[in-house]
Motif scaffolding. Sequence first.
Motif, PDB file in Angstrom:
ATOM      1  N   ASP A   1       0.789  -1.238   0.000  1.00  0.00           N
ATOM      2  CA  ASP A   1       0.000   0.000   0.000  1.00  0.00           C
ATOM      3  C   ASP A   1       0.825   1.293   0.000  1.00  0.00           C
ATOM      4  O   ASP A   1       0.448   2.260  -0.624  1.00  0.00           O
ATOM      5  N   ASN A   2       1.940   1.280   0.722  1.00  0.00           N
ATOM      6  CA  ASN A   2       2.707   2.526   0.816  1.00  0.00           C
ATOM      7  C   ASN A   2       3.936   2.544  -0.076  1.00  0.00           C
ATOM      8  O   ASN A   2       4.922   3.201   0.222  1.00  0.00           O
ATOM      9  N   ASN A   3       3.856   1.820  -1.146  1.00  0.00           N
ATOM     10  CA  ASN A   3       5.023   1.732  -2.016  1.00  0.00           C
ATOM     11  C   ASN A   3       4.702   2.158  -3.443  1.00  0.00           C
ATOM     12  O   ASN A   3       5.117   1.529  -4.413  1.00  0.00           O
ATOM     13  N   THR A   4       3.980   3.233  -3.556  1.00  0.00           N
ATOM     14  CA  THR A   4       3.493   3.687  -4.861  1.00  0.00           C
ATOM     15  C   THR A   4       4.627   3.897  -5.864  1.00  0.00           C
ATOM     16  O   THR A   4       4.527   3.469  -7.013  1.00  0.00           O
ATOM     17  N   GLU A   5       5.711   4.521  -5.421  1.00  0.00           N
ATOM     18  CA  GLU A   5       6.785   4.825  -6.360  1.00  0.00           C
ATOM     19  C   GLU A   5       7.445   3.543  -6.867  1.00  0.00           C
ATOM     20  O   GLU A   5       7.743   3.405  -8.060  1.00  0.00           O
ATOM     21  N   PHE A   6       7.650   2.630  -5.950  1.00  0.00           N
ATOM     22  CA  PHE A   6       8.234   1.322  -6.279  1.00  0.00           C
ATOM     23  C   PHE A   6       7.367   0.606  -7.331  1.00  0.00           C
ATOM     24  O   PHE A   6       7.858   0.150  -8.370  1.00  0.00           O
ATOM     25  N   ILE A   7       6.065   0.552  -7.058  1.00  0.00           N
ATOM     26  CA  ILE A   7       5.133  -0.137  -7.964  1.00  0.00           C
ATOM     27  C   ILE A   7       5.079   0.571  -9.323  1.00  0.00           C
ATOM     28  O   ILE A   7       5.138  -0.053 -10.382  1.00  0.00           O
ATOM     29  N   GLN A   8       5.012   1.900  -9.258  1.00  0.00           N
ATOM     30  CA  GLN A   8       4.948   2.687 -10.493  1.00  0.00           C
ATOM     31  C   GLN A   8       6.195   2.464 -11.347  1.00  0.00           C
ATOM     32  O   GLN A   8       6.118   2.369 -12.569  1.00  0.00           O
ATOM     33  N   THR A   9       7.339   2.377 -10.689  1.00  0.00           N
ATOM     34  CA  THR A   9       8.596   2.149 -11.417  1.00  0.00           C
ATOM     35  C   THR A   9       8.542   0.834 -12.186  1.00  0.00           C
ATOM     36  O   THR A   9       8.964   0.748 -13.347  1.00  0.00           O
ATOM     37  N   ILE A  10       8.000  -0.192 -11.533  1.00  0.00           N
ATOM     38  CA  ILE A  10       7.914  -1.495 -12.194  1.00  0.00           C
ATOM     39  C   ILE A  10       6.938  -1.434 -13.373  1.00  0.00           C
ATOM     40  O   ILE A  10       7.251  -1.869 -14.483  1.00  0.00           O
ATOM     41  N   VAL A  11       5.752  -0.842 -13.123  1.00  0.00           N
ATOM     42  CA  VAL A  11       4.752  -0.762 -14.195  1.00  0.00           C
ATOM     43  C   VAL A  11       5.297   0.056 -15.373  1.00  0.00           C
ATOM     44  O   VAL A  11       5.118  -0.307 -16.533  1.00  0.00           O
ATOM     45  N   ASN A  12       6.006   1.143 -15.058  1.00  0.00           N
ATOM     46  CA  ASN A  12       6.573   1.986 -16.114  1.00  0.00           C
ATOM     47  C   ASN A  12       7.566   1.244 -16.996  1.00  0.00           C
ATOM     48  O   ASN A  12       7.763   1.595 -18.156  1.00  0.00           O
TER      49      ASN A  12
ATOM     50  N   ILE B   1      14.719  -8.048  -1.904  1.00  0.00           N
ATOM     51  CA  ILE B   1      14.133  -7.232  -0.840  1.00  0.00           C
ATOM     52  C   ILE B   1      13.774  -8.111   0.359  1.00  0.00           C
ATOM     53  O   ILE B   1      14.069  -7.774   1.502  1.00  0.00           O
ATOM     54  N   TYR B   2      13.200  -9.261   0.074  1.00  0.00           N
ATOM     55  CA  TYR B   2      12.834 -10.201   1.136  1.00  0.00           C
ATOM     56  C   TYR B   2      14.065 -10.629   1.941  1.00  0.00           C
ATOM     57  O   TYR B   2      14.037 -10.733   3.159  1.00  0.00           O
ATOM     58  N   LEU B   3      15.163 -10.831   1.250  1.00  0.00           N
ATOM     59  CA  LEU B   3      16.400 -11.261   1.912  1.00  0.00           C
ATOM     60  C   LEU B   3      17.099 -10.119   2.652  1.00  0.00           C
ATOM     61  O   LEU B   3      18.076 -10.329   3.351  1.00  0.00           O
ATOM     62  N   GLY B   4      16.585  -8.907   2.461  1.00  0.00           N
ATOM     63  CA  GLY B   4      17.167  -7.767   3.163  1.00  0.00           C
ATOM     64  C   GLY B   4      18.365  -7.160   2.447  1.00  0.00           C
ATOM     65  O   GLY B   4      19.022  -6.269   2.978  1.00  0.00           O
ATOM     66  N   ASN B   5      18.660  -7.632   1.241  1.00  0.00           N
ATOM     67  CA  ASN B   5      19.798  -7.075   0.505  1.00  0.00           C
ATOM     68  C   ASN B   5      19.481  -5.715  -0.107  1.00  0.00           C
ATOM     69  O   ASN B   5      20.370  -4.923  -0.373  1.00  0.00           O
ATOM     70  N   LYS B   6      18.198  -5.491  -0.382  1.00  0.00           N
ATOM     71  CA  LYS B   6      17.777  -4.233  -1.019  1.00  0.00           C
ATOM     72  C   LYS B   6      16.491  -3.737  -0.384  1.00  0.00           C
ATOM     73  O   LYS B   6      15.836  -4.462   0.357  1.00  0.00           O
TER      74      LYS B   6
ATOM     75  N   THR C   1      12.722  -1.281  -1.039  1.00  0.00           N
ATOM     76  CA  THR C   1      11.798  -0.798  -2.077  1.00  0.00           C
ATOM     77  C   THR C   1      12.101   0.648  -2.461  1.00  0.00           C
ATOM     78  O   THR C   1      11.625   1.130  -3.484  1.00  0.00           O
ATOM     79  N   THR C   2      12.883   1.316  -1.644  1.00  0.00           N
ATOM     80  CA  THR C   2      13.243   2.698  -1.970  1.00  0.00           C
ATOM     81  C   THR C   2      14.455   2.770  -2.893  1.00  0.00           C
ATOM     82  O   THR C   2      14.829   3.855  -3.345  1.00  0.00           O
ATOM     83  N   ASP C   3      15.061   1.649  -3.189  1.00  0.00           N
ATOM     84  CA  ASP C   3      16.201   1.631  -4.122  1.00  0.00           C
ATOM     85  C   ASP C   3      15.688   1.674  -5.561  1.00  0.00           C
ATOM     86  O   ASP C   3      15.884   0.724  -6.342  1.00  0.00           O
ATOM     87  N   ILE C   4      15.064   2.787  -5.904  1.00  0.00           N
ATOM     88  CA  ILE C   4      14.371   2.911  -7.188  1.00  0.00           C
ATOM     89  C   ILE C   4      15.316   2.747  -8.393  1.00  0.00           C
ATOM     90  O   ILE C   4      14.995   2.057  -9.356  1.00  0.00           O
ATOM     91  N   GLU C   5      16.501   3.363  -8.295  1.00  0.00           N
ATOM     92  CA  GLU C   5      17.445   3.264  -9.418  1.00  0.00           C
ATOM     93  C   GLU C   5      17.852   1.820  -9.672  1.00  0.00           C
ATOM     94  O   GLU C   5      17.985   1.379 -10.806  1.00  0.00           O
ATOM     95  N   TRP C   6      18.043   1.120  -8.563  1.00  0.00           N
ATOM     96  CA  TRP C   6      18.401  -0.301  -8.672  1.00  0.00           C
ATOM     97  C   TRP C   6      17.280  -1.095  -9.359  1.00  0.00           C
ATOM     98  O   TRP C   6      17.532  -1.917 -10.230  1.00  0.00           O
ATOM     99  N   VAL C   7      16.019  -0.817  -8.964  1.00  0.00           N
ATOM    100  CA  VAL C   7      14.869  -1.504  -9.576  1.00  0.00           C
ATOM    101  C   VAL C   7      14.866  -1.275 -11.087  1.00  0.00           C
ATOM    102  O   VAL C   7      14.738  -2.209 -11.887  1.00  0.00           O
ATOM    103  N   LYS C   8      15.050  -0.003 -11.466  1.00  0.00           N
ATOM    104  CA  LYS C   8      15.082   0.334 -12.899  1.00  0.00           C
ATOM    105  C   LYS C   8      16.167  -0.449 -13.614  1.00  0.00           C
ATOM    106  O   LYS C   8      15.967  -0.989 -14.699  1.00  0.00           O
TER     107      LYS C   8
END
Length: 400
Positions: free
Chosen positions: A278-289, A340-345, A347-354
């Motif tokens: 719910d509170n991860n709009t930017e993370f989700i948007q980055t993936i959808v984009n 993310i689950y493993l704690g290595n990253k 959801t705010t690591d947007i550049e990494w997601v991209k």
Amino acid sequence: MGEMNNDRGEQSYKKANIVVVGNSGVGKSTLINSVFQADNLALTGVGESTTKELRVYENKELGFRLIDTIGFEPGFFNQNNAIKSIRKWSKESIKNNDEDRQIHMIWYCIDGTSRKMFRKNIDLLARSMTVWKSVPIIVVITKSYSKPERTENVEMVYRAFQSHKKLWANLKAVIPVVSKTYKIDEDSNINVVPDGLGELLAETEKYIPEGLVASVKDIASYQLQQKRILAHSVVGSSVLAGITVGLTPIPFADGALLTPLEVGLIKGLSKIYNVEYDNNTEFIQTIVNAGAAGIIGKTALSGLKAVPGINIAGDVLNAIVAGSIIAALGEGCVYIFEQIYLGNKKTTDIEWVKKILESKAAESLSGQMENIAADFIKRKAGGKVSAKDMLSIILRNIKK
Ligand SMILES: Nc1nc2c(ncn2[C@@H]2O[C@H](COP(=O)(O)OP(=O)(O)OP(=O)(O)O)[C@@H](O)[C@H]2O)c(=O)[nH]1
Ligand SMILES: [Mg+2]
């Protein structure tokens, strides 16, 4: 206890037993097929009760068995035959010295297209459930074809449960599901695609007793592996849904038609990997984009253009492209959620997601479109290619 070796010396684990109950024709067997991604594992049908006795389904990958039962409605002398046969199955285990037949969870299926029956069905469940006093229950609202009705149906189920104190304590989740593509209208080809499976599997995993995996030597790696299996099952059903969307004769020039599927996929994975949604709009948007409307979509299309003299009908081509996009996005997402689950990253690591989606997902796709098209043409020479066939062609190539 719990950990065993089979005759080939491979390690196997004690599995949870989940009974799938509900009235005849509600879609229990269809749901089981969809969880195991099989067409005809459990026989399904219309009219007379299709599943005659009790049947147990399992595969190597999943840490639970699904037990298909006959319709839940009371038979002669008000006996509930479904419950009777489950109890018989459990009891036989005592004779056979097999401790593996306890019931650990109930999936109670009710038909989303007949909400007038909800309360009656839940009263029926309450009367029959005295046998399993503290077994967790997940209500599955099958045939939830109407999206606007889903929230209201879930609320109705909760309300009906509140009048049964003992049941209420065991109710863990209520999940609307579409197990199989539903054609609203044969002529216009409007479909409701599978939905809710990811949520169901994630909730199920949450309430399976800890003890069942506690005896495994390396719990962490076992759990990660379980999550990966569930995640791939969610990716698979999303890809199938993407293929279905692609097959509808609607042009999807900008890929926006796939956005709801992408969001559903992310939601399912969030549940499985315990990532806040719910509170991860930017993370989700980055993936959808990055998906159908972004780099992955572009890569898929340009990958196909590189195939010389391609001779595939337009809607089928759309289906292949749509499915491949979801598959590549899904594979990228599984990696991201796992990190993310493993704690290595985070959801705010947007550049990494991209970067992951660009490098891993898009690159894996660019080389593969040609192979996917080639496999498709090869397969077509042998006859009609079903959506399921397309699914396996796509997954085989994208996973490489
Ligand atoms: N399209 C579509 N059809 C569904 C879905 N769920 C159930 N059905 C249809 O509903 C009918 C009954 O489904 P089954 O899975 O056989 O129902 P069941 O609960 O196992 O029935 P019994 O074995 O008789 O107790 C079949 O024709 C299914 O194809 C769904 O999610 N989508
Ligand atoms: Mg059945």
